[in-house]
Structure formats: structure tokens, C-alpha cells
Design a protein around this motif. Structure first.
Motif, mmCIF file in Angstrom:
data_model
loop_
_atom_site.group_PDB
_atom_site.id
_atom_site.type_symbol
_atom_site.label_atom_id
_atom_site.label_comp_id
_atom_site.label_asym_id
_atom_site.label_seq_id
_atom_site.Cartn_x
_atom_site.Cartn_y
_atom_site.Cartn_z
ATOM 1 N N GLN A 264 -38.813 -12.035 16.445
ATOM 2 C CA GLN A 264 -38.434 -10.901 15.607
ATOM 3 C C GLN A 264 -37.007 -11.079 15.093
ATOM 4 O O GLN A 264 -36.193 -11.783 15.703
ATOM 5 C CB GLN A 264 -38.540 -9.614 16.407
ATOM 6 C CG GLN A 264 -39.973 -9.180 16.699
ATOM 7 C CD GLN A 264 -40.045 -7.793 17.299
ATOM 8 O OE1 GLN A 264 -39.122 -7.331 17.948
ATOM 9 N NE2 GLN A 264 -41.166 -7.118 17.081
ATOM 10 N N ALA A 265 -36.731 -10.429 13.992
ATOM 11 C CA ALA A 265 -35.381 -10.471 13.427
ATOM 12 C C ALA A 265 -34.371 -10.020 14.480
ATOM 13 O O ALA A 265 -34.615 -9.065 15.215
ATOM 14 C CB ALA A 265 -35.306 -9.581 12.195
ATOM 15 N N GLY A 266 -33.274 -10.753 14.540
ATOM 16 C CA GLY A 266 -32.260 -10.483 15.552
ATOM 17 C C GLY A 266 -32.431 -11.295 16.817
ATOM 18 O O GLY A 266 -31.532 -11.315 17.670
ATOM 19 N N GLY A 267 -33.561 -11.946 16.951
ATOM 20 C CA GLY A 267 -33.840 -12.740 18.142
ATOM 21 C C GLY A 267 -33.229 -14.130 18.066
ATOM 22 O O GLY A 267 -32.502 -14.468 17.123
ATOM 23 N N SER A 268 -33.541 -14.925 19.089
ATOM 24 C CA SER A 268 -32.964 -16.268 19.211
ATOM 25 C C SER A 268 -34.044 -17.301 19.531
ATOM 26 O O SER A 268 -35.066 -16.976 20.147
ATOM 27 C CB SER A 268 -31.909 -16.296 20.328
ATOM 28 O OG SER A 268 -30.845 -15.422 20.056
ATOM 29 N N LEU A 269 -33.779 -18.512 19.120
ATOM 30 C CA LEU A 269 -34.603 -19.663 19.483
ATOM 31 C C LEU A 269 -33.673 -20.856 19.666
ATOM 32 O O LEU A 269 -32.605 -20.920 19.041
ATOM 33 C CB LEU A 269 -35.629 -19.999 18.396
ATOM 34 C CG LEU A 269 -36.868 -19.122 18.253
ATOM 35 C CD1 LEU A 269 -37.656 -19.543 17.018
ATOM 36 C CD2 LEU A 269 -37.745 -19.205 19.491
ATOM 37 N N ARG A 270 -34.103 -21.810 20.499
ATOM 38 C CA ARG A 270 -33.370 -23.053 20.615
ATOM 39 C C ARG A 270 -34.309 -24.206 20.317
ATOM 40 O O ARG A 270 -35.315 -24.392 21.013
ATOM 41 C CB ARG A 270 -32.759 -23.235 21.991
ATOM 42 C CG ARG A 270 -31.819 -24.451 22.027
ATOM 43 C CD ARG A 270 -31.091 -24.622 23.347
ATOM 44 N NE ARG A 270 -31.882 -25.338 24.333
ATOM 45 C CZ ARG A 270 -31.366 -26.086 25.308
ATOM 46 N NH1 ARG A 270 -30.049 -26.219 25.402
ATOM 47 N NH2 ARG A 270 -32.150 -26.682 26.179
ATOM 48 N N LEU A 271 -33.977 -24.966 19.291
ATOM 49 C CA LEU A 271 -34.748 -26.149 18.939
ATOM 50 C C LEU A 271 -34.155 -27.372 19.635
ATOM 51 O O LEU A 271 -32.942 -27.474 19.814
ATOM 52 C CB LEU A 271 -34.730 -26.367 17.430
ATOM 53 C CG LEU A 271 -35.188 -25.196 16.554
ATOM 54 C CD1 LEU A 271 -35.186 -25.626 15.087
ATOM 55 C CD2 LEU A 271 -36.551 -24.696 16.971
ATOM 56 N N TYR B 184 -29.661 -30.407 19.839
ATOM 57 C CA TYR B 184 -30.155 -29.039 19.931
ATOM 58 C C TYR B 184 -29.664 -28.215 18.750
ATOM 59 O O TYR B 184 -28.627 -28.505 18.151
ATOM 60 C CB TYR B 184 -29.666 -28.385 21.223
ATOM 61 C CG TYR B 184 -30.010 -29.158 22.472
ATOM 62 C CD1 TYR B 184 -29.089 -30.030 23.048
ATOM 63 C CD2 TYR B 184 -31.258 -29.033 23.072
ATOM 64 C CE1 TYR B 184 -29.394 -30.748 24.185
ATOM 65 C CE2 TYR B 184 -31.574 -29.748 24.213
ATOM 66 C CZ TYR B 184 -30.627 -30.615 24.766
ATOM 67 O OH TYR B 184 -30.948 -31.320 25.894
ATOM 68 N N LEU B 185 -30.410 -27.161 18.461
ATOM 69 C CA LEU B 185 -29.973 -26.175 17.484
ATOM 70 C C LEU B 185 -30.242 -24.803 18.086
ATOM 71 O O LEU B 185 -31.390 -24.384 18.173
ATOM 72 C CB LEU B 185 -30.706 -26.333 16.154
ATOM 73 C CG LEU B 185 -30.207 -25.426 15.034
ATOM 74 C CD1 LEU B 185 -28.789 -25.830 14.615
ATOM 75 C CD2 LEU B 185 -31.144 -25.460 13.830
ATOM 76 N N GLN B 186 -29.179 -24.147 18.517
ATOM 77 C CA GLN B 186 -29.285 -22.792 19.031
ATOM 78 C C GLN B 186 -29.180 -21.841 17.863
ATOM 79 O O GLN B 186 -28.188 -21.858 17.134
ATOM 80 C CB GLN B 186 -28.168 -22.519 20.043
ATOM 81 C CG GLN B 186 -28.164 -21.099 20.584
ATOM 82 C CD GLN B 186 -29.365 -20.776 21.438
ATOM 83 O OE1 GLN B 186 -29.781 -21.570 22.273
ATOM 84 N NE2 GLN B 186 -29.938 -19.599 21.225
ATOM 85 N N MET B 187 -30.196 -21.009 17.694
ATOM 86 C CA MET B 187 -30.252 -20.095 16.558
ATOM 87 C C MET B 187 -30.251 -18.664 17.072
ATOM 88 O O MET B 187 -31.183 -18.255 17.770
ATOM 89 C CB MET B 187 -31.513 -20.370 15.731
ATOM 90 C CG MET B 187 -31.632 -21.819 15.289
ATOM 91 S SD MET B 187 -33.050 -22.111 14.192
ATOM 92 C CE MET B 187 -34.409 -21.765 15.306
ATOM 93 N N ASN B 188 -29.208 -17.937 16.745
ATOM 94 C CA ASN B 188 -29.079 -16.545 17.163
ATOM 95 C C ASN B 188 -29.105 -15.626 15.960
ATOM 96 O O ASN B 188 -28.874 -16.056 14.825
ATOM 97 C CB ASN B 188 -27.770 -16.348 17.928
ATOM 98 C CG ASN B 188 -27.699 -17.162 19.203
ATOM 99 O OD1 ASN B 188 -28.715 -17.410 19.840
ATOM 100 N ND2 ASN B 188 -26.499 -17.574 19.572
ATOM 101 N N ASN B 189 -29.355 -14.358 16.220
ATOM 102 C CA ASN B 189 -29.392 -13.344 15.155
ATOM 103 C C ASN B 189 -30.238 -13.829 13.974
ATOM 104 O O ASN B 189 -29.807 -13.802 12.817
ATOM 105 C CB ASN B 189 -27.970 -13.023 14.692
ATOM 106 C CG ASN B 189 -27.911 -11.819 13.780
ATOM 107 O OD1 ASN B 189 -28.826 -10.985 13.782
ATOM 108 N ND2 ASN B 189 -26.867 -11.717 12.993
ATOM 109 N N LEU B 190 -31.441 -14.264 14.281
ATOM 110 C CA LEU B 190 -32.315 -14.821 13.256
ATOM 111 C C LEU B 190 -32.730 -13.762 12.248
ATOM 112 O O LEU B 190 -32.895 -12.574 12.583
ATOM 113 C CB LEU B 190 -33.548 -15.444 13.901
ATOM 114 C CG LEU B 190 -33.287 -16.823 14.534
ATOM 115 C CD1 LEU B 190 -34.383 -17.174 15.543
ATOM 116 C CD2 LEU B 190 -33.196 -17.886 13.451
#
Length: 124
Positions: free
Chosen positions: A13-20, A80-86
Motif C-alpha cells: 500500500q502507499a506509504g509502505g516499504s519494500l527492499r529489493l 539492495y534497494l530499500q524503498m520507503n514511503n512508496l
């Protein structure tokens, strides 16, 4: 032939995070710059971030600056790519890329090897 394998994509969801994560099969490319690119449906591939071999040089696209963080573990030959506040605008297939040089740029032509991509979908 170097193989790059991405993982970590998914639906968030918008505002969430993922790490690639992106693991390279060939240890000789440990001393090379790595990058992340993305391609949304109907759009051209765009640069996201790049990191030099020693992590001393890092660049981000303006659209992700302050939200995404690129890093690498050379012992594991992984980036890695840490993605926050998606945001929904971040929805795309994300590709890992490896250069044959220590430092690379924001153009796809600067990279020699590409992964198969991992889908990131951000719902509103």
C-alpha cells in the motif's frame, strides 16, 4: 556470463516499504558499479539509483531521493534497494544492472548486464 537475480518485489500500500535485492552470479563483478532502473507500463525505462564499487559514490533520481536507499554487500556480491514511503507512481518492473567499471552513471548504456526484473505494485 554474469547473471543478476532480483528478488523482493510485491504488492504494497502507499506509504509502505519494500527492499529489493540483486545477487550477481559472477564474483568478478564484485568490483563494479551497480544500478537500479525501473519501467512502468507504457513508459520508457528510467534510472533509479547507482552505487560505485566501494559505495563512495551514490546517485539517485530526483523522484526517489529521500525515500529510496541503495546499498551493497560486496562479500555477498549483492546490491539492495530499500524503498520507503512508496507511492503509486513507483509502480513498475525494477531491474538491477551491473557495469564493468568501478563507477557508473544514470544511462542504461553504462551497464553491461541486466536482471530479469521484479514487479513492484503500490496501491493507493
Amino acid at each position: 556470463q554474469v547473471q543478476l537475480v532480483e528478488s523482493g518485489g510485491g504488492v504494497v500500500q502507499a506509504g509502505g516499504s519494500l527492499r529489493l535485492s540483486c545477487a550477481a552470479s559472477d564474483g568478478t563483478f564484485r568490483r563494479s558499479a551497480k544500478g537500479w532502473f525501473r519501467q512502468a507500463p507504457g513508459k520508457e525505462r528510467e534510472f533509479v539509483a547507482t552505487i560505485s564499487w566501494g559505495s563512495g559514490t551514490i546517485y539517485y533520481a530526483d523522484s526517489v531521493k529521500g525515500r529510496f536507499t541503495i546499498s551493497r554487500d560486496n562479500a555477498k556480491n549483492t546490491v539492495y534497494l530499500q524503498m520507503n514511503n512508496l507511492k503509486p507512481a513507483d509502480t513498475a518492473v525494477y531491474y538491477c544492472a551491473a557495469s564493468s567499471t568501478y563507477i557508473s552513471g544514470s544511462s542504461g548504456g553504462d551497464y553491461d548486464y541486466w536482471g530479469q526484473g521484479t514487479q513492484v505494485t503500490v496501491s493507493s
